[in-house]
Motif scaffolding. Sequence first.
Motif, mmCIF file in Angstrom:
data_model
loop_
_atom_site.group_PDB
_atom_site.id
_atom_site.type_symbol
_atom_site.label_atom_id
_atom_site.label_comp_id
_atom_site.label_asym_id
_atom_site.label_seq_id
_atom_site.Cartn_x
_atom_site.Cartn_y
_atom_site.Cartn_z
ATOM 1 N N GLN A 51 0.866 -1.248 -0.159
ATOM 2 C CA GLN A 51 0.020 -0.032 0.016
ATOM 3 C C GLN A 51 0.864 1.274 -0.062
ATOM 4 O OE1 GLN A 51 -2.398 -0.591 3.581
ATOM 5 N NE2 GLN A 51 -4.101 -1.857 2.270
ATOM 6 N N THR A 52 1.956 1.068 0.866
ATOM 7 C CA THR A 52 3.001 2.360 0.756
ATOM 8 C C THR A 52 3.441 2.707 -0.700
ATOM 9 O OG1 THR A 52 3.435 2.013 3.140
ATOM 10 C CG2 THR A 52 4.994 3.531 1.831
ATOM 11 N N GLU A 56 3.287 5.994 -3.129
ATOM 12 C CA GLU A 56 4.330 6.698 -3.607
ATOM 13 C C GLU A 56 4.201 6.637 -5.058
ATOM 14 O OE1 GLU A 56 7.482 5.029 -1.816
ATOM 15 O OE2 GLU A 56 7.166 6.052 0.270
ATOM 16 N N GLY A 57 3.280 5.989 -5.927
ATOM 17 C CA GLY A 57 3.375 5.825 -7.334
ATOM 18 C C GLY A 57 4.062 4.769 -7.972
ATOM 19 N N VAL A 58 4.835 4.166 -7.102
ATOM 20 C CA VAL A 58 5.717 3.021 -7.436
ATOM 21 C C VAL A 58 4.709 1.877 -8.223
ATOM 22 C CG1 VAL A 58 7.486 1.249 -6.959
ATOM 23 C CG2 VAL A 58 7.401 3.382 -5.787
ATOM 24 N N LEU A 59 3.604 1.465 -7.655
ATOM 25 C CA LEU A 59 2.909 0.416 -8.187
ATOM 26 C C LEU A 59 1.496 0.775 -8.403
ATOM 27 C CD1 LEU A 59 3.456 -2.209 -5.147
ATOM 28 C CD2 LEU A 59 4.612 -2.107 -7.561
ATOM 29 N N ASP A 60 0.967 0.310 -9.607
ATOM 30 C CA ASP A 60 -0.339 0.706 -9.998
ATOM 31 C C ASP A 60 -1.271 -0.041 -9.246
ATOM 32 O OD1 ASP A 60 -0.153 -1.400 -11.418
ATOM 33 O OD2 ASP A 60 0.236 -0.653 -13.341
ATOM 34 N N ALA A 61 -2.436 -0.181 -9.716
ATOM 35 C CA ALA A 61 -3.861 -0.902 -9.104
ATOM 36 C C ALA A 61 -3.560 -2.251 -9.584
ATOM 37 C CB ALA A 61 -5.065 -0.306 -9.475
ATOM 38 N N THR A 62 -2.894 -2.577 -10.732
ATOM 39 C CA THR A 62 -2.950 -3.787 -11.058
ATOM 40 C C THR A 62 -2.110 -4.791 -10.294
ATOM 41 O OG1 THR A 62 -3.823 -3.418 -13.423
ATOM 42 C CG2 THR A 62 -2.595 -5.411 -13.102
ATOM 43 N N THR A 66 -1.958 -7.732 -7.725
ATOM 44 C CA THR A 66 -0.901 -9.028 -8.070
ATOM 45 C C THR A 66 -0.498 -9.168 -6.597
ATOM 46 O OG1 THR A 66 -1.156 -8.369 -10.388
ATOM 47 C CG2 THR A 66 0.638 -9.917 -9.396
ATOM 48 N N GLY A 67 0.409 -8.201 -6.045
ATOM 49 C CA GLY A 67 1.291 -8.433 -4.947
ATOM 50 C C GLY A 67 0.252 -8.886 -3.769
#
Length: 400
Positions: A51-52, A56-62, A66-67
């Motif tokens: 979630q962090t 921070e914009g490192v991961l998108d929703a998809t 997956t994670g």
Amino acid sequence: MIDFWLAAGLLLLVALSFLLIPVLRGRRAQLEEDRTALNVALYQERVAELQTQQEEGVLDATQMDTGRAEAARELLADTEGVEAPRVSRLGKPWPLLAAILVPVLGLGLYLHFGASDKVELTREFSQAPQSMEEMTRRLERAVAAQPDSAEGLYFLGRTYMAQDRPGDAAKIFERTVSLAGRQPELLGQWAQAQYFADGKKWSDKVQALTDEALKADPKEVTSLGLLGIAAFESQRYQDAIDYWNRLLVQLPPEDGSRAALQGGITRATEKLEASGGKVAQAPAAKVAAVLKVRVDLAPELKAKVQPGDSVFIFARATAGPPAPLAAKRLTVADLPATVELGDADAMMPQLKLSNFPEVQLVARISRAGKPTAGEWIGRSQPLASSTTAQQTLTIDSPDK
């Protein structure tokens, strides 16, 4: 006793295992529960990290979904196969407390209600005693452990008499009689012990005991011997001779006490003659009755019987009890046969041929082997039990 306690210890271990196994299983379940909690904490930490990174914009929703799904699969894999936690209603301390109380209570109950003393007595009696005192101690302990054992009391009383303790023996024989009944032998032993306990003084109690014993059994040896001793001590030498002669007849030829008894009779005879008396002759002994009889089968019955059929030959009193006085058993295959019926063949000691003046001879064929009922019978005319001539008995009539 070592093997007994080893066996008891093994049984105790088996009992404790039923109590301790649930405790051990509870510990293993606790370890699995702790591992599961750790895996859940790691999963929650992984989700928070994802979630962090998304904020921070490192991961998108998809990538976030997956994670999260991968972390869930890892948690599922780690917790798969773990048993559901068991909830104990007793709590954890109770099994351990029971494991301690079971052996303590078991030992206490066994020592209170058990028979360890009887086990030890059994071991002792399996070995020969080293002295009369040791035998006495064993018997005393046996009587204390089994106060209702008439046999144990009897042997203890005999042992007391052998140790010259007639007072103790008299009390023991009295207890024996109260348990086993007023048997002639026990009454005789009690009377003898009481006589010596009273300092060889004849009493009404001793007289009553010997009278009762001899009334039930005129051949009771202890009473006969005691009455002879008492008569000799009171200088009634003829009575002593009579009692001891009656006792002498009962003893087997190889009995070691016959010599001492004969010596007593001799001394009583000498004292009687020295005082001017004369020994009265004992009445002639009754001659044992013996009847010789030849038994045969009537010719017309030979085709109607079988070789294995039983043949009962007996004599019964013409005026007296219906029970046979003497009996023999043959088979049809043995006929014709000659047999002897005498006092030695008596069915009961008090029912002898010589005790009845007139008897009847009977022969019965019974296919079922029953002496009281059969198919064919033969009867003789009444005859004297003292008859010496051979008799002929023919089985020729239906048994009705």
